[in-house]
Design a protein around this motif. Sequence first.
Motif, PDB file in Angstrom:
ATOM      1  N   TYR A 141      21.049 -36.709   3.754  1.00  0.00           N
ATOM      2  CA  TYR A 141      20.644 -37.982   3.149  1.00  0.00           C
ATOM      3  C   TYR A 141      21.563 -39.140   3.548  1.00  0.00           C
ATOM      4  N   ARG A 142      22.333 -38.977   4.596  1.00  0.00           N
ATOM      5  CA  ARG A 142      23.283 -40.022   4.987  1.00  0.00           C
ATOM      6  C   ARG A 142      22.603 -41.262   5.561  1.00  0.00           C
ATOM      7  N   HIS A 143      21.332 -41.131   5.957  1.00  0.00           N
ATOM      8  CA  HIS A 143      20.649 -42.263   6.589  1.00  0.00           C
ATOM      9  C   HIS A 143      19.447 -42.721   5.766  1.00  0.00           C
ATOM     10  N   LEU A 144      19.599 -42.678   4.463  1.00  0.00           N
ATOM     11  CA  LEU A 144      18.520 -43.082   3.557  1.00  0.00           C
ATOM     12  C   LEU A 144      18.104 -44.534   3.776  1.00  0.00           C
ATOM     13  N   LYS A 145      16.790 -44.750   3.734  1.00  0.00           N
ATOM     14  CA  LYS A 145      16.251 -46.105   3.791  1.00  0.00           C
ATOM     15  C   LYS A 145      15.574 -46.504   2.480  1.00  0.00           C
ATOM     16  N   VAL A 146      15.099 -45.505   1.720  1.00  0.00           N
ATOM     17  CA  VAL A 146      14.382 -45.776   0.474  1.00  0.00           C
ATOM     18  C   VAL A 146      14.851 -44.818  -0.617  1.00  0.00           C
ATOM     19  N   VAL A 147      15.158 -45.360  -1.794  1.00  0.00           N
ATOM     20  CA  VAL A 147      15.401 -44.544  -2.986  1.00  0.00           C
ATOM     21  C   VAL A 147      14.418 -45.001  -4.057  1.00  0.00           C
ATOM     22  N   ASN A 148      13.580 -44.071  -4.501  1.00  0.00           N
ATOM     23  CA  ASN A 148      12.553 -44.380  -5.495  1.00  0.00           C
ATOM     24  C   ASN A 148      12.870 -43.661  -6.803  1.00  0.00           C
ATOM     25  N   LEU A 149      13.252 -44.441  -7.815  1.00  0.00           N
ATOM     26  CA  LEU A 149      13.555 -43.907  -9.143  1.00  0.00           C
ATOM     27  C   LEU A 149      12.583 -44.455 -10.189  1.00  0.00           C
ATOM     28  N   GLU A 150      11.436 -44.920  -9.746  1.00  0.00           N
ATOM     29  CA  GLU A 150      10.464 -45.525 -10.651  1.00  0.00           C
ATOM     30  C   GLU A 150      10.068 -44.560 -11.772  1.00  0.00           C
ATOM     31  N   PHE A 151      10.220 -45.013 -13.010  1.00  0.00           N
ATOM     32  CA  PHE A 151       9.888 -44.222 -14.197  1.00  0.00           C
ATOM     33  C   PHE A 151      10.633 -42.885 -14.248  1.00  0.00           C
ATOM     34  N   ALA A 152      11.738 -42.790 -13.544  1.00  0.00           N
ATOM     35  CA  ALA A 152      12.539 -41.563 -13.590  1.00  0.00           C
ATOM     36  C   ALA A 152      13.207 -41.433 -14.957  1.00  0.00           C
ATOM     37  N   GLN A 153      13.435 -40.212 -15.363  1.00  0.00           N
ATOM     38  CA  GLN A 153      14.055 -39.954 -16.660  1.00  0.00           C
ATOM     39  C   GLN A 153      15.516 -39.554 -16.473  1.00  0.00           C
ATOM     40  N   ASP A 154      16.316 -39.867 -17.493  1.00  0.00           N
ATOM     41  CA  ASP A 154      17.727 -39.453 -17.518  1.00  0.00           C
ATOM     42  C   ASP A 154      18.543 -40.076 -16.389  1.00  0.00           C
ATOM     43  N   ILE A 155      18.225 -41.311 -16.048  1.00  0.00           N
ATOM     44  CA  ILE A 155      19.041 -42.055 -15.088  1.00  0.00           C
ATOM     45  C   ILE A 155      19.720 -43.189 -15.853  1.00  0.00           C
ATOM     46  N   LYS A 170      15.990 -35.506 -15.339  1.00  0.00           N
ATOM     47  CA  LYS A 170      17.367 -35.342 -14.859  1.00  0.00           C
ATOM     48  C   LYS A 170      17.572 -36.045 -13.519  1.00  0.00           C
ATOM     49  N   ALA A 171      16.967 -37.218 -13.396  1.00  0.00           N
ATOM     50  CA  ALA A 171      17.004 -37.934 -12.116  1.00  0.00           C
ATOM     51  C   ALA A 171      18.420 -38.354 -11.729  1.00  0.00           C
ATOM     52  N   GLY A 172      19.250 -38.684 -12.713  1.00  0.00           N
ATOM     53  CA  GLY A 172      20.613 -39.105 -12.400  1.00  0.00           C
ATOM     54  C   GLY A 172      21.415 -38.016 -11.719  1.00  0.00           C
ATOM     55  N   GLU A 173      21.353 -36.807 -12.267  1.00  0.00           N
ATOM     56  CA  GLU A 173      22.079 -35.688 -11.660  1.00  0.00           C
ATOM     57  C   GLU A 173      21.471 -35.308 -10.316  1.00  0.00           C
ATOM     58  N   ARG A 174      20.152 -35.405 -10.219  1.00  0.00           N
ATOM     59  CA  ARG A 174      19.493 -35.114  -8.938  1.00  0.00           C
ATOM     60  C   ARG A 174      19.923 -36.115  -7.864  1.00  0.00           C
ATOM     61  N   LEU A 175      20.062 -37.370  -8.268  1.00  0.00           N
ATOM     62  CA  LEU A 175      20.489 -38.404  -7.327  1.00  0.00           C
ATOM     63  C   LEU A 175      21.890 -38.110  -6.799  1.00  0.00           C
ATOM     64  N   LYS A 233      14.134 -38.101  10.167  1.00  0.00           N
ATOM     65  CA  LYS A 233      13.058 -38.925   9.613  1.00  0.00           C
ATOM     66  C   LYS A 233      12.592 -38.416   8.255  1.00  0.00           C
ATOM     67  N   LEU A 234      12.689 -37.107   8.063  1.00  0.00           N
ATOM     68  CA  LEU A 234      12.214 -36.492   6.829  1.00  0.00           C
ATOM     69  C   LEU A 234      13.068 -36.872   5.628  1.00  0.00           C
ATOM     70  N   TRP A 235      14.305 -37.270   5.867  1.00  0.00           N
ATOM     71  CA  TRP A 235      15.251 -37.518   4.778  1.00  0.00           C
ATOM     72  C   TRP A 235      15.639 -38.985   4.661  1.00  0.00           C
ATOM     73  N   GLU A 236      14.777 -39.864   5.160  1.00  0.00           N
ATOM     74  CA  GLU A 236      15.025 -41.298   5.024  1.00  0.00           C
ATOM     75  C   GLU A 236      14.561 -41.827   3.670  1.00  0.00           C
ATOM     76  N   VAL A 237      13.786 -41.011   2.955  1.00  0.00           N
ATOM     77  CA  VAL A 237      13.285 -41.390   1.633  1.00  0.00           C
ATOM     78  C   VAL A 237      13.741 -40.355   0.616  1.00  0.00           C
ATOM     79  N   LEU A 238      14.288 -40.834  -0.500  1.00  0.00           N
ATOM     80  CA  LEU A 238      14.632 -39.959  -1.616  1.00  0.00           C
ATOM     81  C   LEU A 238      13.721 -40.342  -2.775  1.00  0.00           C
ATOM     82  N   ASP A 239      12.749 -39.488  -3.046  1.00  0.00           N
ATOM     83  CA  ASP A 239      11.714 -39.795  -4.036  1.00  0.00           C
ATOM     84  C   ASP A 239      11.950 -38.989  -5.311  1.00  0.00           C
TER      85      ASP A 239
END
Length: 241
Positions: A66-80, A52-57, A40-46
């Motif tokens: 992170y195989r069971h992600l339900k949400v990916v939040n890249l709002e206002f992320a940099q370097d994506i 460096k959001a692209g490399e972090r992603l 449950k803790l890894w269903e969201v990637l914030d």
Amino acid sequence: CRETVPRVMELVSPRLPQRDACVLLSVSPWCHRALAANPKLWEVLDLHEMKKAGERLISALSLARYRHLKVVNLEFAQDIEDRHFLRLKETGAILLEELEFLNLNACQKISDTGIGAATSLCPNLRALSIYWIVGLTDASIEHVVKNCKQIIDLNMSGCKNISDRGIQLVADNYQGLQKLDITRCIKLTDDALQKVLEKCSALESLNMYALSSFTDKAYTKIGYLGNLTFLDLCGAQVTIY
């Protein structure tokens, strides 16, 4: 202690912000195992507002937790950028089948190409937010309707280059759409809005803030929306009888 730490982590971790949980991973092997084992803790990637959001992603999606992600939040992320999603697509190893919500708000370096690559990774997406990515065109909507058949929530606010063609694709392909935000989509005309109002009768929320181009001809068909609970017409040119 070997039994207590995992139990404490199990109780505490659901209440932690994900970034704090990531810090705790390095505290001890026990903490790492206990936290990583809580799906449950890894269903969201914030990654919102992060550098460096692209490399972090890419790095995060290589991890089993992170195989069971339900949400990916890249709002206002940099370097994506497009290249990050293209790299994920080209590897062929990443498919986010459980992802329900992708937030790309204000990721200005993402183009139509990036939207195509990103949506190809998440075929069961339910909600997509591309607010204020001003360079996107109707080609992005073509990618979305091709790759993601189950969208019920679409935010295109500020996408000034999306035209009637794009919104007609939305109307034709997402007749179960529940939420639509076309704030400041200034190229849209009455014809496109009418098609949405006729075909997307399940809409519960419709945001048309700062759009003065529509006329009464289109607005009269808002009555088709029997489930509508939220309507934003601020800035609209509506005739009061």
